[in-house]
Motif scaffolding. Structure first.
Motif, PDB file in Angstrom:
ATOM      1  N   SER A  33       0.849  -1.191   0.000  1.00 33.83           N
ATOM      2  CA  SER A  33       0.000   0.000   0.000  1.00 33.83           C
ATOM      3  C   SER A  33       0.880   1.235   0.000  1.00 33.83           C
ATOM      4  O   SER A  33       1.675   1.445   0.923  1.00 33.83           O
ATOM      5  CB  SER A  33      -0.908   0.017   1.232  1.00 33.83           C
ATOM      6  OG  SER A  33      -1.492   1.301   1.396  1.00 33.83           O
ATOM      7  N   THR A  64       1.343   1.713  -9.810  1.00 36.66           N
ATOM      8  CA  THR A  64       0.494   0.738  -9.137  1.00 36.66           C
ATOM      9  C   THR A  64       0.007  -0.298 -10.147  1.00 36.66           C
ATOM     10  O   THR A  64      -0.092  -0.021 -11.338  1.00 36.66           O
ATOM     11  CB  THR A  64      -0.716   1.423  -8.471  1.00 36.66           C
ATOM     12  OG1 THR A  64      -1.459   2.126  -9.475  1.00 36.66           O
ATOM     13  CG2 THR A  64      -0.274   2.390  -7.396  1.00 36.66           C
ATOM     14  N   SER A 137      -0.802  -1.046  -4.669  1.00 38.68           N
ATOM     15  CA  SER A 137      -2.020  -0.247  -4.746  1.00 38.68           C
ATOM     16  C   SER A 137      -1.836   1.040  -3.964  1.00 38.68           C
ATOM     17  O   SER A 137      -0.908   1.170  -3.163  1.00 38.68           O
ATOM     18  CB  SER A 137      -3.213  -1.035  -4.191  1.00 38.68           C
ATOM     19  OG  SER A 137      -3.077  -1.210  -2.789  1.00 38.68           O
ATOM     20  N   ALA A 139      -4.459   2.526  -1.895  1.00 35.23           N
ATOM     21  CA  ALA A 139      -5.043   2.168  -0.606  1.00 35.23           C
ATOM     22  C   ALA A 139      -4.783   0.690  -0.310  1.00 35.23           C
ATOM     23  O   ALA A 139      -4.515  -0.096  -1.221  1.00 35.23           O
ATOM     24  CB  ALA A 139      -6.540   2.443  -0.618  1.00 35.23           C
ATOM     25  N   PRO A 140      -4.839   0.294   0.960  1.00 37.20           N
ATOM     26  CA  PRO A 140      -4.618  -1.127   1.294  1.00 37.20           C
ATOM     27  C   PRO A 140      -5.689  -2.017   0.661  1.00 37.20           C
ATOM     28  O   PRO A 140      -6.863  -1.651   0.588  1.00 37.20           O
ATOM     29  CB  PRO A 140      -4.735  -1.145   2.826  1.00 37.20           C
ATOM     30  CG  PRO A 140      -4.528   0.259   3.257  1.00 37.20           C
ATOM     31  CD  PRO A 140      -5.056   1.122   2.155  1.00 37.20           C
TER      32      PRO A 140
END
Length: 417
Positions: A33, A64, A137, A139-140
């Motif tokens: 993340s 990402t 990514s 966000a987690p």
């Protein structure tokens, strides 16, 4: 300026060619993340380790997407950044993104790579092998169990059955504006021209399956084939609109009294071409399969409600039991900022929200996979096999010696000093 980010790899050491992890070792996934500057390691969907990381700073942002480990070296030096040491390097792209030991402050500080604390970098290096997936990514995200009737389930081997004929892998256009960040590697690679044998064997590496939308190359190949069939010489179908193809398009337009257009893939022209050939337009989707970093086969598939965005979803078979015909699957759905120009080109009018990842189950429910394609995959299915569902097509990072690499957001161009 791409050359600034590309430098030559002289050789691959024997250690870089280590085999894939076997099913008995459990299926590893690494999830990073950027928002949390964190990394988690999952085995068969359960978290087993975690660490803080440092990703790319402003001007060198880490892209990402969905990657896999392509090469491992205990010691590597960057000849872009004054031979900076990169111990316990695990490469994610041939254009330069890697995991490696380095200074890890509490904020993004690298030139695009993912830095790990020393002890953790050494430990992770000892756990992984080539082919382990790495998800980056904003966000987690967490892998979750998923059950869906469209997911592949294993079938027993039948040596007397004729499998689908192999065909060359066809590259599709990637995200508009994709550009790699070069910090760890070498030379750009093109997609191989030829497919590989697909006979099922024991202990073979897992399948890598990409489900996406048909790209311009596939449309041009179809167009060339139909023009030739109708007597308009478009040359050898190759997916490239060269002089012969453009001449055949012009001749067809004149013969059918169609207005001129500078667009090779003009919708009105294509509709007239398919009608003249007595052929329905092909489905909107395309499925491609790789194994051991090599193309295996590809086939058209249907996508219901093609005007709706699919999103980007990553699924992994963590347990495959051919005797029971059963597979356990995990899924992650990633936020994907599909470029407006890409969405328009693909005919997508119903977009996901800016921070909406969509549902993997919804995407799977919209896929129509022909029975012969499904059967072939299910006869080759093994633990660790993965499915990527995405609107993006084949990334420019996907090439010789890679799995399918999906960029959900490419790193922005570096600012000039």
């Amino acid at each position: 300026m791409v050359s600034r980010f590309v430098f030559c790899l002289a050789f691959l050491p024997a250690a870089a060619l280590a085999p894939f992890a076997q099913a008995g070792d459990g299926i590893l996934q690494i999830v990073i993340s950027k928002t949390d500057q964190s990394l988690a390691v999952y085995r068969d969907g359960a978290e087993i380790a975690s660490s803080k990381v440092s990703t790319g700073k402003a001007g060198h942002a880490t892209p990402t997407g969905i990657f896999s480990i392509l090469e491992k070296r205990k010691y590597h030096e960057s000849n872009l950044y004054s031979n900076a040491p990169m111990p316990f390097m695990q490469r994610l792209t041939w254009s330069g993104i890697a995991l490696h030991e380095g200074h890890v402050p509490a904020y993004p500080a690298s030139h695009g790579c993912i830095r790990l604390p020393g002890p953790f970098a050494r430990s992770l290096y000892g756990m992984t092998q080539r082919g382990v997936h790495v998800i980056v990514s904003e966000a987690p995200v967490v892998p979750v169990r998923i059950v869906h009737e469209s997911l592949f389930q294993p079938r027993g081997d039948d040596a007397d059955r004729l499998l689908l004929t192999d065909t060359p892998l066809r590259p599709a256009r990637s995200l508009a504006g994709d550009r790699p960040v070069e910090v760890a590697m070498n030379e750009a690679s093109a997609l191989p021209a030829d497919g590989a044998s697909a006979k099922p064997q024991a202990d073979m590496p897992p399948l890598r399956i990409l489900v996406t939308r048909r790209g311009d190359r596939e449309r041009i190949l179809d167009m060339q084939t139909l023009l030739n069939r109708l007597g308009f010489d478009a040359g050898t179908p190759d997916g490239i609109a060269g002089r012969a193809t453009v001449g055949a398009i012009t001749a067809f337009r004149i013969a059918h009294d169609l207005p001129e257009s500078k667009a090779v893939l003009d919708p009105a022209f294509l509709a007239a071409l398919y009608e003249a050939a007595g052929t329905a337009e092909p489905p909107a989707g395309h499925l491609l399969v790789r194994r051991d970093f090599k193309p295996l086969f590809e086939a058209p598939i249907g996508i219901r409600d093609p005007e709706r965005e699919l999103g980007t979803h990553f699924l992994v078979a963590t347990d495959v039991d051919p005797a029971l015909g059963h597979t356990e699957w995990t899924a992650m759905s990633l936020e994907n900022r599909l470029a407006d120009a890409t969405a328009k080109r693909l005919g997508i009018t119903e977009r996901l929200g800016r921070h909406e990842a969509g549902s993997a189950s919804d995407a799977l429910s919209r896929l129509d996979i022909p029975p012969d394609v499904r059967e072939r995959i299910e006869r080759l299915l093994g633990a660790g096999s993965s499915i990527t569902v995405t609107d993006n097509g084949i990334s420019t990072e996907t090439g010789q010696g890679t799995d399918f690499i999906t960029l959900t957001r490419a790193a922005p161009p570096e600012k000039k000093s």
